[in-house]
Design an enzyme around this catalytic site. Structure first.
Site, short mmCIF file in Angstrom:
data_model
loop_
_atom_site.label_atom_id
_atom_site.label_comp_id
_atom_site.label_asym_id
_atom_site.label_seq_id
_atom_site.Cartn_x
_atom_site.Cartn_y
_atom_site.Cartn_z
N ASN A 7 0.85 -1.17 0.08
CA ASN A 7 -0.04 0.04 -0.12
C ASN A 7 0.77 1.11 -0.03
O ASN A 7 1.50 1.61 1.05
CB ASN A 7 -0.96 0.19 1.11
CG ASN A 7 -1.88 1.35 1.36
OD1 ASN A 7 -1.69 1.98 0.41
ND2 ASN A 7 -2.26 1.52 2.47
N TRP A 8 0.76 1.81 -1.08
CA TRP A 8 2.03 3.34 -1.01
C TRP A 8 1.35 4.38 -0.60
O TRP A 8 2.07 5.40 -0.58
CB TRP A 8 2.24 3.21 -2.77
CG TRP A 8 3.27 2.59 -3.15
CD1 TRP A 8 3.96 1.52 -2.56
CD2 TRP A 8 4.04 2.60 -4.36
NE1 TRP A 8 4.88 0.94 -3.51
CE2 TRP A 8 4.96 1.67 -4.34
CE3 TRP A 8 3.97 3.23 -5.50
CZ2 TRP A 8 6.08 1.68 -5.51
CZ3 TRP A 8 4.91 3.40 -6.62
CH2 TRP A 8 5.90 2.51 -6.55
N LYS A 9 0.09 4.26 -0.25
CA LYS A 9 -0.31 5.50 0.45
C LYS A 9 -0.19 6.75 -0.44
O LYS A 9 -0.33 6.35 -1.72
CB LYS A 9 -0.04 5.82 1.79
CG LYS A 9 -0.13 4.41 2.51
CD LYS A 9 0.30 4.43 4.31
CE LYS A 9 0.15 3.08 4.61
NZ LYS A 9 0.00 3.42 6.23
N HIS A 86 -9.62 1.31 4.80
CA HIS A 86 -8.37 1.34 5.32
C HIS A 86 -8.41 2.20 6.60
O HIS A 86 -9.12 3.35 6.57
CB HIS A 86 -7.21 1.72 4.37
CG HIS A 86 -5.93 1.64 5.07
ND1 HIS A 86 -5.29 2.80 5.63
CD2 HIS A 86 -4.88 0.67 4.79
CE1 HIS A 86 -4.14 2.34 6.16
NE2 HIS A 86 -3.88 1.29 5.54
N GLU A 88 -6.88 4.69 7.51
CA GLU A 88 -6.40 5.99 7.14
C GLU A 88 -7.73 6.80 6.69
O GLU A 88 -7.94 7.97 6.88
CB GLU A 88 -5.10 6.18 6.54
CG GLU A 88 -3.89 5.97 7.45
CD GLU A 88 -2.79 5.42 6.83
OE1 GLU A 88 -2.46 5.70 5.41
OE2 GLU A 88 -1.99 4.81 7.43
N GLU A 156 -6.13 -5.04 10.53
CA GLU A 156 -5.09 -4.01 10.82
C GLU A 156 -5.25 -3.43 11.99
O GLU A 156 -6.17 -2.57 12.32
CB GLU A 156 -5.21 -2.60 10.17
CG GLU A 156 -5.44 -2.77 8.47
CD GLU A 156 -5.79 -1.36 7.94
OE1 GLU A 156 -4.91 -0.87 7.17
OE2 GLU A 156 -6.65 -0.97 8.25
N GLY A 162 1.61 2.13 11.06
CA GLY A 162 2.36 3.12 10.67
C GLY A 162 3.33 3.57 11.75
O GLY A 162 4.09 4.62 11.79
N SER A 198 3.02 -2.78 10.34
CA SER A 198 4.61 -2.83 10.47
C SER A 198 5.08 -4.09 10.22
O SER A 198 6.19 -4.49 10.91
CB SER A 198 4.65 -2.78 12.14
OG SER A 198 3.91 -1.52 12.67
N GLY A 219 2.51 -1.15 4.32
CA GLY A 219 2.53 0.24 3.94
C GLY A 219 4.20 0.64 3.59
O GLY A 219 4.51 0.50 2.79
N GLY A 220 4.61 1.14 4.79
CA GLY A 220 6.01 1.79 4.75
C GLY A 220 7.01 0.68 4.04
O GLY A 220 7.80 1.40 3.04
P1 PGA Z 1 2.62 -0.09 7.77
O1 PGA Z 1 0.84 0.23 7.15
O2 PGA Z 1 3.09 -1.33 7.08
O3 PGA Z 1 3.36 1.21 7.35
O4 PGA Z 1 2.33 -0.12 9.05
C1 PGA Z 1 0.08 -0.91 6.71
C2 PGA Z 1 -1.20 -0.42 5.91
O5 PGA Z 1 -1.25 0.83 5.82
O6 PGA Z 1 -1.70 -1.24 5.30
#
Ligand code: PGA
Length: 236
Positions: A7-9, A86, A88, A156, A162, A198, A219-220
């Site tokens: 997930n590149w956000k 998600h 966010e 999640e 994050g 994470s 994500g990251g």
């Molecule tokens: P993260 O994000 O791996 O940076 O914790 C996970 C996600 O947004 O799905």
């Protein structure tokens, strides 16, 4: 088959995505499904190894919704999947589970594979209602048109996402079992369940081997090749 979803956000560029898809395609294996969830501007057709998806779709079908992007429009780019709910986007758009179900419904109606995200906040966890929130999240965010195995759930833990915090193996196993039991009760027991928060090259092997974990949402650590490729290598 294990699923690895990046997930590149709000990061990246079209050139960076082309480069990532090329590199990922070279290491991907047959029993792996790789998915990349990218901003709308980067959506395109993937290939046999990498599915490309959006990070959200509108809860409306079409019409006067300036700035919104419908599931049909996402499908029209050649993308084949989407995240919905998600943490966010739930925060930013004040989405309820019912809103998420609408988004997922439109995704399914337009041949997009939805990953429906659920999870509990820090406060919910600390006040002992985390499991209840997750069960309600699954029951209420999965739309009526969802078929057994025709969508994906991502768990999640919102208190970890994050922030570089990871729940214990036992905590992940417990929540995934609860989600599996809920899905079985709904007649949707074949649905894959991803873990997302994470995940790194260091912890992915342990996480992916936990019972009822069908894959990971990252994500990251999906942004750079030097982080993402080792994750794929460690799952193979
Ligand atoms: P993260 O994000 O791996 O940076 O914790 C996970 C996600 O947004 O799905």
């Amino acid at each position: 088959m294990k699923i690895i979803a990046g997930n590149w956000k709000m990061n990246g560029s079209r050139t960076a995505l082309d480069d990532m898809v090329d590199s990922v395609s070279r290491v991907a294996g047959n029993d792996l499904r790789i998915m990349m969830f990218v901003p709308y501007t980067m959506l395109r057709t993937g290939n046999d190894m990498v599915m490309i998806g959006a990070q959200n779709v509108s809860k409306f079908d079409t019409g006067a919704h300036t700035g919104d992007v419908s599931a049909a429009m996402v499908r029209d780019t050649g993308a084949v999947a989407t995240l919905v709910g998600h943490s966010e986007t739930r925060d930013a758009l004040h989405d309820t589970n019912a809103d998420v179900a609408l988004r997922a419904m439109h995704a399914i109606d337009n041949d997009l594979l939805p990953i429906i995200c659920v999870g509990e906040t820090d406060i919910e966890r600390k006040t002992g209602i985390g499991e209840k929130v997750v069960v309600h999240g699954v029951r209420e965010s999965v739309p009526k048109n969802a078929k057994n195995g025709g969508f994906i759930i991502a768990y999640e833990p919102r208190w970890a996402i994050g922030r570089g915090i990871t729940p214990t193996t036992q905590e992940i196993a417990d929540m995934h079992r609860i989600i599996r039991d809920t899905l079985i009760d709904m007649g949707l027991g074949d649905t894959p369940i991803l873990y997302g928060a994470s995940v790194t090259a260091q912890n992915v092997r342990e996480i992916i081997n936990i019972k009822n974990v069908s894959g990971v949402l990252i994500g990251g650590a999906s942004l750079k090749k030097q982080d993402f490729i080792p994750i794929i290598e460690n799952v193979k």
